[in-house]
Design a protein around this motif. Structure first.
Motif, short mmCIF file in Angstrom:
data_model
loop_
_atom_site.label_atom_id
_atom_site.label_comp_id
_atom_site.label_asym_id
_atom_site.label_seq_id
_atom_site.Cartn_x
_atom_site.Cartn_y
_atom_site.Cartn_z
N LEU A 21 0.83 -1.20 0.00
CA LEU A 21 0.00 0.00 0.00
C LEU A 21 0.86 1.26 0.00
O LEU A 21 1.85 1.33 0.72
CB LEU A 21 -0.87 0.00 1.26
CG LEU A 21 -1.64 1.28 1.56
CD1 LEU A 21 -2.96 1.24 0.80
CD2 LEU A 21 -1.88 1.42 3.04
N THR A 22 0.48 2.22 -0.81
CA THR A 22 1.06 3.56 -0.75
C THR A 22 -0.07 4.49 -0.38
O THR A 22 -1.08 4.56 -1.08
CB THR A 22 1.67 3.98 -2.11
OG1 THR A 22 2.66 3.02 -2.46
CG2 THR A 22 2.29 5.34 -2.03
N TYR A 23 0.05 5.20 0.70
CA TYR A 23 -1.03 6.04 1.22
C TYR A 23 -0.80 7.48 0.78
O TYR A 23 0.28 8.04 1.01
CB TYR A 23 -1.06 5.93 2.75
CG TYR A 23 -2.32 6.45 3.37
CD1 TYR A 23 -3.49 5.72 3.32
CD2 TYR A 23 -2.33 7.67 4.02
CE1 TYR A 23 -4.65 6.18 3.90
CE2 TYR A 23 -3.48 8.14 4.60
CZ TYR A 23 -4.64 7.39 4.55
OH TYR A 23 -5.79 7.87 5.13
N HIS A 24 -1.78 8.08 0.14
CA HIS A 24 -1.72 9.47 -0.35
C HIS A 24 -0.46 9.73 -1.18
O HIS A 24 0.18 10.78 -1.05
CB HIS A 24 -1.82 10.46 0.81
CG HIS A 24 -3.19 10.61 1.36
ND1 HIS A 24 -4.11 11.46 0.83
CD2 HIS A 24 -3.82 9.96 2.36
CE1 HIS A 24 -5.25 11.37 1.50
NE2 HIS A 24 -5.09 10.45 2.44
N ASP A 25 -0.08 8.75 -2.01
CA ASP A 25 1.08 8.87 -2.90
C ASP A 25 2.35 9.28 -2.14
O ASP A 25 3.18 10.05 -2.63
CB ASP A 25 0.78 9.88 -4.02
CG ASP A 25 1.68 9.67 -5.22
OD1 ASP A 25 2.16 8.54 -5.42
OD2 ASP A 25 1.91 10.64 -5.96
N SER A 28 6.35 5.46 2.99
CA SER A 28 6.33 5.34 4.45
C SER A 28 7.67 5.71 5.08
O SER A 28 7.77 5.88 6.29
CB SER A 28 5.92 3.93 4.87
OG SER A 28 6.86 2.99 4.42
N TYR A 73 2.89 5.57 8.50
CA TYR A 73 1.97 6.63 8.11
C TYR A 73 1.27 7.25 9.31
O TYR A 73 0.42 8.14 9.15
CB TYR A 73 0.91 6.09 7.14
CG TYR A 73 1.48 5.64 5.81
CD1 TYR A 73 2.07 6.54 4.94
CD2 TYR A 73 1.42 4.31 5.44
CE1 TYR A 73 2.59 6.13 3.73
CE2 TYR A 73 1.94 3.89 4.22
CZ TYR A 73 2.51 4.80 3.38
OH TYR A 73 3.03 4.39 2.18
N PHE A 77 -0.48 10.85 8.80
CA PHE A 77 -1.87 10.65 8.39
C PHE A 77 -2.76 10.03 9.46
O PHE A 77 -3.97 9.90 9.25
CB PHE A 77 -1.92 9.78 7.13
CG PHE A 77 -1.18 10.36 5.96
CD1 PHE A 77 -1.65 11.50 5.31
CD2 PHE A 77 -0.01 9.79 5.51
CE1 PHE A 77 -0.97 12.04 4.24
CE2 PHE A 77 0.67 10.32 4.43
CZ PHE A 77 0.20 11.45 3.79
N VAL A 79 -2.78 6.84 10.47
CA VAL A 79 -3.20 5.48 10.14
C VAL A 79 -2.05 4.50 10.31
O VAL A 79 -0.88 4.86 10.20
CB VAL A 79 -3.76 5.37 8.70
CG1 VAL A 79 -5.01 6.23 8.54
CG2 VAL A 79 -2.72 5.76 7.68
N HIS A 81 -0.70 0.82 8.78
CA HIS A 81 -0.86 -0.11 7.67
C HIS A 81 -0.79 -1.53 8.21
O HIS A 81 0.19 -1.90 8.85
CB HIS A 81 0.25 0.11 6.64
CG HIS A 81 0.21 -0.87 5.50
ND1 HIS A 81 1.34 -1.31 4.89
CD2 HIS A 81 -0.81 -1.48 4.88
CE1 HIS A 81 1.03 -2.17 3.92
NE2 HIS A 81 -0.28 -2.29 3.92
#
Length: 91
Positions: A21-25, A28, A73, A77, A79, A81
Motif C-alpha cells: 500500500l502507498t497512502y496518499h502517494d 512510508s 503513516y 496521516f 493510520v 498499515h
C-alpha cells in the motif's frame, strides 16, 4: 538499481516500488536527499519511517497466515498499515 544507475535508487527504495500500500502517494520512509550528506554518509539513510513493525506467523488449516503492520503513516496521516496474507499449503 544496477551500477551506474544511482539516480534510480530513491525510486527503488520508495514504498511505491514494492508490492504494498502507498497512502496518499507518499512513501512510508523518507531518505536523506542532500548530495553533500549522501556523499559524506556514502548513501541515503532513512530520516524517518516506521518505528513499530509487527509480524505474526500462524499455521492454520490449509496454510500459513501472515499478519504484518507498521506505523510509517501514523505521524503524518494517523493510520497504521496492516496486511493479512494467507499462504496456502498447495501454493
Amino acid at each position: 538499481p544496477t551500477t551506474g544507475r544511482d539516480n534510480w535508487r530513491p525510486f527503488a527504495r520508495g514504498t511505491a516500488a514494492h508490492s504494498t500500500l502507498t497512502y496518499h502517494d507518499t512513501s512510508s520512509c523518507q531518505f536523506v536527499e542532500m548530495s553533500a550528506m549522501k556523499r559524506l554518509l556514502r548513501g541515503a539513510p532513512i530520516m524517518s519511517g516506521p518505528h513499530e513493525v509487527e509480524s505474526y506467523r500462524e499455521v492454520v488449516e490449509g496454510g500459513t497466515l501472515l499478519t504484518t503492520s507498521h506505523d510509517g503513516y501514523l505521524a503524518k496521516f494517523g493510520v497504521i498499515h496492516r496486511r493479512v496474507l494467507m499462504v496456502a499449503n498447495d501454493g
